[in-house]
Design an enzyme around this catalytic site. Structure first.
Site, PDB file in Angstrom:
ATOM      1  N   LYS A 182     -19.025  32.243   5.078  1.00 16.02           N
ATOM      2  CA  LYS A 182     -18.941  33.111   3.908  1.00 16.02           C
ATOM      3  C   LYS A 182     -17.646  33.914   4.018  1.00 16.02           C
ATOM      4  O   LYS A 182     -17.341  34.466   5.068  1.00 16.02           O
ATOM      5  CB  LYS A 182     -20.171  34.031   3.853  1.00 16.02           C
TER       6      LYS A 182
ATOM      7  N   GLU B 148     -39.937  37.292  -3.472  1.00 16.68           N
ATOM      8  CA  GLU B 148     -40.531  38.442  -4.145  1.00 16.68           C
ATOM      9  C   GLU B 148     -42.051  38.337  -4.245  1.00 16.68           C
ATOM     10  O   GLU B 148     -42.767  39.336  -4.127  1.00 16.68           O
ATOM     11  CB  GLU B 148     -39.922  38.600  -5.549  1.00 16.68           C
TER      12      GLU B 148
ATOM     13  N   ARG C 286     -40.629  37.831 -10.714  1.00 14.97           N
ATOM     14  CA  ARG C 286     -41.110  36.736  -9.868  1.00 14.97           C
ATOM     15  C   ARG C 286     -42.498  37.001  -9.272  1.00 14.97           C
ATOM     16  O   ARG C 286     -43.218  36.072  -8.930  1.00 14.97           O
ATOM     17  CB  ARG C 286     -40.134  36.531  -8.694  1.00 14.97           C
TER      18      ARG C 286
HETATM   19  C1  LIG Z   1     -34.919  35.854  -7.062  1.00 16.42           C
HETATM   20  C2  LIG Z   1     -33.685  36.521  -6.528  1.00 16.42           C
HETATM   21  N1  LIG Z   1     -33.805  37.452  -5.566  1.00 16.42           N
HETATM   22  C3  LIG Z   1     -32.706  38.040  -5.066  1.00 16.42           C
HETATM   23  C4  LIG Z   1     -31.472  37.718  -5.547  1.00 16.42           C
HETATM   24  C5  LIG Z   1     -30.248  38.452  -5.053  1.00 16.42           C
HETATM   25  N2  LIG Z   1     -29.360  37.574  -4.326  1.00 16.42           N
HETATM   26  C6  LIG Z   1     -28.298  37.003  -4.901  1.00 16.42           C
HETATM   27  S1  LIG Z   1     -27.390  36.066  -3.877  1.00 16.42           S
HETATM   28  C7  LIG Z   1     -28.443  36.403  -2.612  1.00 16.42           C
HETATM   29  C8  LIG Z   1     -28.173  35.803  -1.269  1.00 16.42           C
HETATM   30  C9  LIG Z   1     -28.117  34.323  -1.350  1.00 16.42           C
HETATM   31  O1  LIG Z   1     -27.830  33.804  -0.108  1.00 16.42           O
HETATM   32  P1  LIG Z   1     -27.401  32.290  -0.021  1.00 16.42           P
HETATM   33  O2  LIG Z   1     -28.250  31.486  -0.921  1.00 16.42           O
HETATM   34  O3  LIG Z   1     -27.418  31.907   1.400  1.00 16.42           O
HETATM   35  O4  LIG Z   1     -25.950  32.280  -0.619  1.00 16.42           O
HETATM   36  P2  LIG Z   1     -24.596  32.814   0.045  1.00 16.42           P
HETATM   37  O5  LIG Z   1     -24.312  34.112  -0.624  1.00 16.42           O
HETATM   38  O6  LIG Z   1     -24.795  32.933   1.501  1.00 16.42           O
HETATM   39  O7  LIG Z   1     -23.605  31.780  -0.291  1.00 16.42           O
HETATM   40  C10 LIG Z   1     -29.465  37.257  -3.003  1.00 16.42           C
HETATM   41  C11 LIG Z   1     -30.515  37.789  -2.136  1.00 16.42           C
HETATM   42  C12 LIG Z   1     -31.405  36.767  -6.575  1.00 16.42           C
HETATM   43  N3  LIG Z   1     -30.257  36.430  -7.150  1.00 16.42           N
HETATM   44  N4  LIG Z   1     -32.519  36.173  -7.018  1.00 16.42           N
END
Ligand SMILES: Cc1ncc(C[n+]2csc(CCOP(=O)(O)OP(=O)(O)O)c2C)c(N)n1
Ligand SMILES: CC(=O)[C@@H](O)[C@H](O)COP(=O)(O)O
Ligand SMILES: [Mg+2]
Length: 612
Positions: free
Chosen positions: A282, A367, A395
């Site tokens: 990242k 969630e 959710r």
């Molecule tokens: C249902 C939901 N919960 C929380 C989020 C907030 N959120 C957005 S990106 C993220 C992290 C995602 O991590 P990953 O899939 O590993 O992607 P990376 O940023 O590491 O590329 C979170 C928790 C969301 N978008 N949707």
């Protein structure tokens, strides 16, 4: 765009142009693309670190697949900025998240390359599977690819989709983009499993051949430390994904473009559910973001030459008020536990997680589980405080009804991002919570109108023994420093903020301030209703007796919201008074500057005056 800085990228107006290049030119494209992201996002802000990690993957996917006919579904979509650049939106990238600018995430109305609207996590495999099944039914030879992060993979929906996919012979490719990060550090057993998997596969010299698509995978040097950590006594069974019915490929280095291209080329030929595990970093290519991917997940405007993001003493946000409250109350009461579905930073549980690590639960992007685990904790006499964004609580709706409210369990929901959120737009607005919460029996719902009220509402919710929600907006309020002492509100009691005549504005939460501005001009009464449920019926009766007209105002859908609750009360009690309901209209509100958005949806002081 300068031809010196971006000699290849400036000509890529769509993936068609990309596919005309030689494979040997693609590394240069990736370098230019990464530089373009750094140059542009540092000037306009937005999701940053995740996109830097998907540059090579994006180039490889659009090069190897025949997009848009082949379908790529990006999970969440915060990592899809490189995709936007390569699919005809290069010159608009600087407008992303702004009013009338590019959408923050992929959305079907913006580009034919955006196959599915995203924003909430863990939907990509289901959507891509639907597309793959449709292609089969329609007799189409089409590739359907889901790109999902290791964080998003912690969401239950991803497993529901894989469980289903394995039972089909759909031609779906799931690409796991594993960077060991969610917004904060990724958590949970699955995360540990992925680390073990990487370690084991790195050491494994002999792979089953034949069904596998990978050839000549180079060992990945940065796997070594993780490998050594996990290798002792490890046996290598088939991966979880193989056990589920996928053909597992990987892990491979997601920044090694030639390997990515070869692998995708090989996988394309395979039929049935395929799984490719890639490892990325990242923030890749911008050192400060590599070193601190949490801070660079989403960024304001910054100077890319400076190694730190802009700092400075900022007034407290509502999230900070909540974070302070939680620490204060946890000091007094050891039953208090804090739960977050992967939003430690956003909900401000940072200090709580440090000071009370044994009472802090980051449950992953889950969630539904966050709500039900809170219910379980409450059953055993603890005092769970579930910190959750309004949009993500959608959710956990059945869990809220079935697992919490039906059993009248003692759970405090700290609902952040109630109302419009600005740059994240329609997927992330907390537009519906008052409507969807108030119809649930046993729920108590509070909408504080400033920072001090927020603290006191949280305290009131803490004292209340049953399901209770305190709902507050994103960002700062009016800058009031809350009192340290706790003074609970009587349940179901609002207050008069200003006395006027003829018109009474019954305002909820963030709209109390707007109501006050309007009231100054029209000599109206303003009631800070504070409770959406139970309503302050006595106050409503008094106001109806002494005024000629009501205006209700809330930062929630008009339909079914707090104003509707007042309408119902008036109707059911034969109270005759002219009423106008103001709130979020019956449409999805897009991204942009919230002040401008409030104007567009008619939620300003002037709109109150006009509504008379
Ligand atoms: C249902 C939901 N919960 C929380 C989020 C907030 N959120 C957005 S990106 C993220 C992290 C995602 O991590 P990953 O899939 O590993 O992607 P990376 O940023 O590491 O590329 C979170 C928790 C969301 N978008 N949707
Ligand atoms: C993509 C996503 O869901 C998060 O990154 C979200 O954009 C965070 O929003 P806040 O900035 O309001 O915490
Ligand atoms: Mg990740």
């Amino acid at each position: 765009m300068s031809s010196e800085k971006y000699p290849l990228l400036m000509h890529i107006d769509s993936p068609v142009y990309l596919r005309q290049l030689e494979k040997s030119q693609l590394s240069e494209v990736a370098d230019e693309l990464r530089q373009y992201l750094i140059d542009t996002i540092s000037q306009c802000g937005g999701h940053f670190a995740a996109g830097l990690g998907t540059v090579e993957l994006t180039v490889a996917l659009h090069y190897m697949f025949n997009t848009p006919d082949d379908r790529i579904v990006w999970d969440v979509g915060h990592q899809a900025y490189p995709h936007k650049v390569l699919t005809g939106r290069r010159d608009q990238l600087q407008t992303i998240r702004q009013t009338d600018g590019l959408h923050p995430f992929p959305v079907r109305t913006e580009s034919e390359y955006d196959t599915f609207a995203v924003g909430h996590s863990s939907t990509s495999i289901s959507a891509a599977l639907g597309m793959a099944l449709a292609a089969k039914q329609q007799g189409l030879d089409r590739h359907c690819v889901a790109v999902i992060g290791d964080g998003a993979l912690t969401g239950g929906m991803a497993f529901e989709a894989m469980n289903h996919a394995a039972d089909t012979d759909a031609n779906i490719l799931v690409i796991l983009n594993d960077n060991e990060m969610s917004i904060s550090e990724n958590v949970g057993g699955l995360n540990k499993y992925l680390a073990k998997l990487l370690a084991g596969r790195f050491y494994q010299r002999v792979r089953e051949t034949g069904k596998k698509a990978l050839h000549n995978i180079k060992p990945l040097s940065d796997f070594v430390s993780r490998a050594e950590e996990h290798m002792k006594g490890m046996v290598l069974p088939g991966t979880l994904f193989e056990e589920l019915g996928f053909n597992y490929n990987g892990p491979i280095d997601g920044h090694d473009l030639p390997t990515l291209l070869n692998t995708l080329n090989n996988i394309k030929e395979l039929k049935g559910p395929q799984f490719l595990h890639i490892v990325t970093r990242k923030g890749k290519g911008y050192e400060p973001a590599e070193n601190d991917p949490i801070a660079y997940h989403g960024v304001p405007i910054f100077d890319p030459k400076d190694t730190s993001l802009p700092k400075g003493k900022k007034p407290k946000t509502y999230s900070n008020i909540f974070g302070d409250f939680l620490c204060d109350i946890a000091t007094k009461d050891e039953r208090v536990v804090g739960i977050t579905p992967a939003m430690r930073e956003g909900s401000d549980l940072i200090r709580f997680s440090r000071e009370f690590p044994e009472r802090y639960y980051d449950v992953g992007i889950a969630e539904q589980h966050a709500v039900t685990v809170s219910a379980g904790l409450a059953c055993e006499g603890l005092k769970p405080v579930c910190a959750i964004y309004s949009t993500f609580l959608q959710r956990g709706y059945d869990q809220l009804i079935h697992d919490v409210a039906l059993q009248n369990l003692d759970v405090l929901f700290a609902i952040d991002r109630g109302g419009l959120v600005g740059g994240d737009g329609a997927t992330h607005n907390g537009a519906f919570d008052l409507s969807y919460l108030r119809c649930i029996p046993n729920m108590v719902i509070m909408t504080p109108s400033d920072e001090n009220e927020c603290r006191q509402c949280l305290y009131t919710g803490y004292l209340y023994e049953g399901p209770v929600a305190v709902r507050y907006p994103r960002g700062m309020g009016s800058g009031i420093e809350p009192e340290q002492t706790f003074t609970p509100f009587p349940i179901g009691k609002g207050s008069i903020k200003r006395r006027g005549e003829k018109v009474a504005i019954l305002a909820f939460g963030s709209m109390v301030q707007t109501a006050m501005e309007a009231a100054e001009q029209i000599h109206a009464t303003v009631a800070d209703m504070r409770f959406v449920k139970p309503l302050d019926e006595e106050l409503i009766r008094q106001l109806a007796e002494t005024h000629e007209q009501f205006i209700t105002i809330e930062e929630n859908a008009i339909m079914g919201g707090a104003g509707s609750a007042i309408n119902e009360f008036l109707l059911n009690n034969d109270i005759q008074i002219k009423v106008k309901n103001l709130g979020i209209p019956d449409r999805f509100v897009e991204h942009g500057d919230t002040k401008e958005l409030f104007k567009r949806i008619g939620l300003t002081a002037e709109d109150i005056i006009k509504s008379l």
